[in-house]
Design an enzyme around this catalytic site. Structure first.
Site, PDB file in Angstrom:
ATOM      1  N   ALA A 124       1.076  -0.614  -0.085  1.00  0.00           N
ATOM      2  CA  ALA A 124       0.255  -0.082  -0.313  1.00  0.00           C
ATOM      3  C   ALA A 124       0.772   1.239   0.263  1.00  0.00           C
ATOM      4  O   ALA A 124       1.803   1.430   0.819  1.00  0.00           O
ATOM      5  CB  ALA A 124      -0.908   0.116   1.178  1.00  0.00           C
ATOM      6  N   VAL A 148       9.377   5.176  -1.947  1.00  0.00           N
ATOM      7  CA  VAL A 148       9.744   3.681  -0.948  1.00  0.00           C
ATOM      8  C   VAL A 148       8.834   2.568  -1.474  1.00  0.00           C
ATOM      9  O   VAL A 148       9.673   1.544  -1.559  1.00  0.00           O
ATOM     10  CB  VAL A 148       9.724   4.012  -0.100  1.00  0.00           C
ATOM     11  CG1 VAL A 148      10.230   2.473   1.336  1.00  0.00           C
ATOM     12  CG2 VAL A 148      10.592   5.084   0.814  1.00  0.00           C
ATOM     13  N   GLY A 149       7.911   2.643  -1.790  1.00  0.00           N
ATOM     14  CA  GLY A 149       7.465   1.797  -2.470  1.00  0.00           C
ATOM     15  C   GLY A 149       7.873   1.208  -3.731  1.00  0.00           C
ATOM     16  O   GLY A 149       7.902  -0.150  -3.752  1.00  0.00           O
ATOM     17  N   VAL A 178      12.544   4.126  11.811  1.00  0.00           N
ATOM     18  CA  VAL A 178      13.995   4.317  12.252  1.00  0.00           C
ATOM     19  C   VAL A 178      14.907   4.434  11.291  1.00  0.00           C
ATOM     20  O   VAL A 178      15.398   3.808  11.249  1.00  0.00           O
ATOM     21  CB  VAL A 178      13.684   4.480  13.213  1.00  0.00           C
ATOM     22  CG1 VAL A 178      14.858   5.115  14.292  1.00  0.00           C
ATOM     23  CG2 VAL A 178      12.824   4.128  14.591  1.00  0.00           C
ATOM     24  N   GLY A 219      15.836   4.742   8.915  1.00  0.00           N
ATOM     25  CA  GLY A 219      16.240   4.250   6.778  1.00  0.00           C
ATOM     26  C   GLY A 219      16.863   2.568   7.125  1.00  0.00           C
ATOM     27  O   GLY A 219      16.382   2.100   7.395  1.00  0.00           O
ATOM     28  N   ILE A 276      19.523   2.016   8.505  1.00  0.00           N
ATOM     29  CA  ILE A 276      20.184   1.542   9.626  1.00  0.00           C
ATOM     30  C   ILE A 276      19.368   0.886  10.690  1.00  0.00           C
ATOM     31  O   ILE A 276      18.998   1.008  10.809  1.00  0.00           O
ATOM     32  CB  ILE A 276      20.766   3.230  10.546  1.00  0.00           C
ATOM     33  CG1 ILE A 276      21.763   3.982  10.033  1.00  0.00           C
ATOM     34  CG2 ILE A 276      21.871   2.421  11.996  1.00  0.00           C
ATOM     35  CD1 ILE A 276      21.481   5.944  10.538  1.00  0.00           C
ATOM     36  N   ASP A 305       9.545  15.033  13.217  1.00  0.00           N
ATOM     37  CA  ASP A 305       9.981  13.970  12.379  1.00  0.00           C
ATOM     38  C   ASP A 305      10.730  12.699  13.664  1.00  0.00           C
ATOM     39  O   ASP A 305      11.053  11.658  13.822  1.00  0.00           O
ATOM     40  CB  ASP A 305      10.487  13.989  11.130  1.00  0.00           C
ATOM     41  CG  ASP A 305      11.110  12.555  11.159  1.00  0.00           C
ATOM     42  OD1 ASP A 305       9.856  11.527   9.954  1.00  0.00           O
ATOM     43  OD2 ASP A 305      12.037  12.543  10.859  1.00  0.00           O
ATOM     44  N   LYS A 316      10.207   9.405  16.360  1.00  0.00           N
ATOM     45  CA  LYS A 316      11.888   8.271  15.905  1.00  0.00           C
ATOM     46  C   LYS A 316      11.700   7.981  16.986  1.00  0.00           C
ATOM     47  O   LYS A 316      12.574   7.034  17.856  1.00  0.00           O
ATOM     48  CB  LYS A 316      12.761   8.400  14.880  1.00  0.00           C
ATOM     49  CG  LYS A 316      12.339   8.469  13.905  1.00  0.00           C
ATOM     50  CD  LYS A 316      13.393   9.088  12.725  1.00  0.00           C
ATOM     51  CE  LYS A 316      12.979   9.562  11.537  1.00  0.00           C
ATOM     52  NZ  LYS A 316      14.571  10.180  10.245  1.00  0.00           N
TER      53      LYS A 316
END
Length: 452
Positions: free
Chosen positions: A23, A28-29, A147, A149, A151, A216, A220
């Site tokens: 979804a 990113v998708g 959190v 990316g 890492i 943001d 995280k």
């Protein structure tokens, strides 16, 4: 014979492809589609079976996303993925704490479907509720990509350090802010100019509020603190300040004092509770975290036995975030699931969240004052009255311009004071009195100092 048959069926289920529905087909998708197809053999070998995409959901079917979506089931309503019979795992990449993302994840868990998400806002705000739902359904809820990316921050805190008593977690958790602070320091340009450049380069959104106002990073940090300290995630308890108030002059003074300024998320476990805050900090320029520049993130963890660890890498973007999502899918495919917060809901502790007034730090203060006799004495007298001890003082030369309020009279000069460690409640009271002094022009700037 029944046992053999059941065992055979289980082995067959483990070798059948894991079918996923995605979804959200943004950066990113689309990146996840590319990664799973481009690394198909490697992923299957590490997962123990193929991972295949069978369905997707996004608002615009006509948009060119750079990937072939033919042959996939397309749902205009993303929530339909939760009950699609050809989907084993729902991957939520829509974003946002409410709306479609929350409805989809809730529906999928209620239907007994594992969920993998990169949605830090959803987990930070509703993580306790969703974890309880996943636990009741007996399915995993995975969020490594939420959190930092690429890492592996979640796995490190929740699994790699599971046996230790963690005392601190946080770091540089927003690449946009880190880029802006780095560019301001290196170029001397003001915040507004560098922000515009970050937007032009795609590092900042058209509406940058979530990044530059610290939200943001706070999402995280709330997740990391919940994992590190075994408490329900508590976003509302995080004290949040952004970087809009940082002036290029502060970066110059910080350099003169041997520091750099970074937006840090800091969560500490104390005997009386947990501090969780996001705000700019002066950090010693030789500290490892001070060397993390540009769009890079750094996650720092401290434990009673392990000591201090720092993980550095790209905290966002197509490749790093898609890699983290795929790592969670491989865990689901292998059947390697751990409790959402590293322990069952019954094992979480209700550790008190400490208010801002309970923080203890060293502080950097920058005042713009009329350049006349007695000003420094007046300011230091206020600090003395509130039990605040000074460590050092720095003053630039006399300014050529008249005071910032445009009136005639004494020229104005910036005055910087650095305090010893003190309670923030005392600092706040002292700042209120300093701001009211007739020699002080405008609001004082206060930045906390972190030892790095």
């Amino acid at each position: 014979m029944i046992a053999d048959s059941a065992g055979g069926q289980a082995r067959g289920a483990r070798t059948a492809p894991l079918r996923i529905g995605i979804a959200g087909l943004g950066t990113v998708g689309a990146g996840l589609v590319k990664l799973l197809r481009g690394n198909e053999t490697t992923v299957a070998a590490r997962a123990g079976r193929p991972i295949t995409i069978t369905a997707v959901a996004a608002r615009d079917r006509t948009r060119d996303r750079g990937v072939d979506l033919s042959g996939l089931t397309w749902h205009d309503d993303a929530v339909a993925l939760a009950t699609d019979p050809d989907v084993d795992v729902v991957v939520e990449l829509i974003g946002g704490a409410e709306g479609v993302a929350r409805r989809l994840v809730t529906a999928a868990l209620a239907a007994g479907r594992p969920v993998v998400t990169a949605n830090k806002a959803l987990i930070a705000v509703h993580g306790a509720e969703l974890a309880a739902l996943a636990e009741r359904a007996g399915v995993p809820l995975m969020f490594e990509a939420a959190v930092a990316g690429g890492i592996p921050a979640i796995k490190t805190v929740r699994e790699g350090l599971a046996a230790d008593r963690l005392t601190r977690v946080g770091g540089i958790l927003n690449g946009t802010c880190n880029y802006i602070m780095t560019a301001m320091r290196e170029s001397g340009r003001p915040f507004a100019d560098v922000l515009a450049e970050a937007q032009a380069l795609g590092y900042a959104e058209a509406d940058p509020s979530t990044d530059v106002d610290g939200i943001d990073a706070a999402h995280k940090l709330a997740i990391l603190a919940g994992l590190a300290f075994g408490r329900p995630v508590a976003f509302a308890s995080v004290h949040v300040e952004g970087i809009r108030g940082i002036d290029a002059l502060d970066l110059d003074f910080a350099r003169a004092l041997g520091y750099r300024i970074k937006l840090l998320g800091l969560a500490r476990r104390r005997d009386d509770g947990v501090e969780a805050r996001v705000h700019p900090c002066l950090v010693p320029e030789k500290a490892p975290i001070a060397q993390v520049d540009g769009v890079f993130n750094a996650v720092v963890v401290e434990g009673a036995f392990v000591g201090r660890l720092m993980l550095e890498g790209r905290g966002a973007g197509e490749g790093p975030t898609a890699t983290a999502v795929a790592a969670d899918l491989i865990d689901v495919a292998r059947g390697s699931a751990v409790p959402v917060w590293g322990r069952s809901a019954d094992g979480l502790t209700q550790i008190e969240a400490l208010p801002r007034t309970a923080f203890h730090e060293e502080y950097y203060l920058r005042l713009n004052v009329h350049d006349r006799p007695g000003v420094i004495a007046d300011v230091t007298a206020v600090l003395r009255d509130h039990g605040v001890s000074l460590r050092s003082m720095l003053q630039h030369g006399r300014a050529d311009a008249v005071p910032q309020d445009g009136s005639a009279g004494d020229p104005s000069v910036p005055l910087v004071l650095v305090t010893h460690r003190t309670r923030e409640s005392a600092m706040m009271e002292a700042l209120g009195r300093i701001a009211a002094l007739s020699a002080v022009i405008g609001a004082p700037a206060m930045i906390r100092i972190d030892p790095g």
